[in-house]
Design a protein around this motif. Structure first.
Motif, short mmCIF file in Angstrom:
data_model
loop_
_atom_site.label_atom_id
_atom_site.label_comp_id
_atom_site.label_asym_id
_atom_site.label_seq_id
_atom_site.Cartn_x
_atom_site.Cartn_y
_atom_site.Cartn_z
N HIS A 146 -9.93 3.35 -6.59
CA HIS A 146 -9.80 2.76 -5.25
C HIS A 146 -10.13 1.26 -5.22
O HIS A 146 -9.38 0.46 -4.69
CB HIS A 146 -10.73 3.46 -4.25
CG HIS A 146 -10.56 4.94 -4.20
ND1 HIS A 146 -9.33 5.57 -4.30
CD2 HIS A 146 -11.47 5.94 -4.05
CE1 HIS A 146 -9.50 6.87 -4.21
NE2 HIS A 146 -10.78 7.12 -4.06
N ASP A 147 -11.30 0.90 -5.78
CA ASP A 147 -11.75 -0.49 -5.66
C ASP A 147 -10.78 -1.45 -6.33
O ASP A 147 -10.44 -2.50 -5.78
CB ASP A 147 -13.15 -0.66 -6.28
CG ASP A 147 -14.21 0.04 -5.45
OD1 ASP A 147 -13.90 0.45 -4.31
OD2 ASP A 147 -15.35 0.18 -5.93
N ASP A 148 -10.33 -1.08 -7.53
CA ASP A 148 -9.42 -1.98 -8.26
C ASP A 148 -8.06 -2.05 -7.59
O ASP A 148 -7.44 -3.12 -7.54
CB ASP A 148 -9.28 -1.54 -9.72
CG ASP A 148 -10.43 -2.08 -10.58
OD1 ASP A 148 -11.38 -2.65 -10.01
OD2 ASP A 148 -10.37 -1.92 -11.82
N ARG A 151 -8.45 -4.31 -4.69
CA ARG A 151 -8.69 -5.69 -5.15
C ARG A 151 -7.38 -6.33 -5.64
O ARG A 151 -7.06 -7.46 -5.26
CB ARG A 151 -9.73 -5.69 -6.28
CG ARG A 151 -10.04 -7.07 -6.86
CD ARG A 151 -11.17 -7.03 -7.89
NE ARG A 151 -10.88 -6.14 -9.02
CZ ARG A 151 -10.10 -6.45 -10.05
NH1 ARG A 151 -9.50 -7.63 -10.09
NH2 ARG A 151 -9.90 -5.59 -11.04
#
Ligand SMILES: [Zn+2]
Ligand SMILES: [Zn+2]
Length: 267
Positions: A146-148, A151
């Motif tokens: 999710h985070d990548d 980002r």
């Protein structure tokens, strides 16, 4: 869909909807039969998804042959080892075709790390660029990344229309996606008993940023969990989604149909 170990047809939907993500080529039933069963329950269109060059090409051929079929083309993150510019150029050529309505499924998969992360990132950035250049929607496969994914989208600048297929985030991520205007497509796993975090995410997702999909032949919804899946089983998923959203099934279908046309249309 008789005689193929497929479950019976569910009750017809009150308003026609579509399947935002399926793999027609992987369902072991002729495409014409899949589409007929889907139409009988109110699923009048499907977006079939490519995962490499052959399946992306096949999707464009099916879209040519059948009015109800639209295609998405991409290299799946699991299949990006050593990806070259030549492959991305081929995807870009396919993406320009009129019945190709999305670039996908692309993204990042840290659960099945079959391809090195560097290759997955290179491919994902390349696909984002193709979506923007061709003006098509971007269909994202995000598995434990999710985070990548968020980002990279922010760094590259997201295309106008972004769909998180088989949305797997929690309520917090759903809020981030809502704020950024991303669309969340829910699959049959939202009906699974252990999927409360996913239902919490659905609860906070705005009604006009929700889609539904099968990811057929995977993820058949309850009460057919574990059976082969196909587009005609979407009503089970939609009925559960309407309960979670506390809206009429017809209103949910109307909202999804409008979001679908905004995302992949005009039909
Ligand atoms: Zn996927
Ligand atoms: Zn898929």
């Amino acid at each position: 869909m008789a005689g193929k170990a497929f479950p019976p047809l569910p009750e017809r939907l009150p308003v026609d909807v579509f399947d935002s993500h399926c793999h027609l080529d992987l369902v072991e039933v002729p495409v014409s039969e899949q589409l007929a069963s889907a139409k009988a329950v109110g699923i009048t269109r499907v977006v079939t998804i490519g995962v490499d060059l052959p399946t992306s090409r096949l999707g464009t051929e099916l879209a040519e042959e059948f009015d109800a079929v639209y295609a998405a083309v991409a290299m799946h993150p699991n299949d990006t080892t050593g990806i070259t510019d030549a492959v991305l150029d081929d995807i870009a050529d396919l993406a320009a075709l009129p019945k190709v309505r999305a670039v996908g499924e692309t993204g990042l998969d840290y659960y099945r790390d079959w391809a090195p992360k560097a290759d997955q990132h290179r491919s994902f950035r390349g696909h984002i660029d193709i979506a923007k250049r061709t003006g098509k929607a971007l269909v994202i496969h995000d598995r434990e990344a999710h985070d990548d994914v968020l980002r990279v989208l922010a760094e590259e600048g997201a295309p106008d229309r972004v769909v998180f297929h088989c949305f797997s985030g929690d309520a917090g991520m759903a809020r981030v996606c809502a704020d950024r205007g991303y669309v969340m497509s829910f699959a049959g796993n939202v009906t699974f008993k252990n999927a409360q975090p996913l239902r919490d995410a659905l609860e906070v997702a705005p009604l006009d940023q929700i889609l539904v999909e099968t990811d057929a032949p995977f993820l058949a919804p309850v009460p057919n969990r574990g059976k082969p899946n196909a587009s005609y089983l979407i009503p089970h998923t939609l009925r559960l989604m309407a309960e979670v959203k506390q809206v009429d099934l017809a209103d949910l279908c109307t909202a999804i149909a409008a979001t679908g046309e905004r995302t992949f249309g005009p039909w």
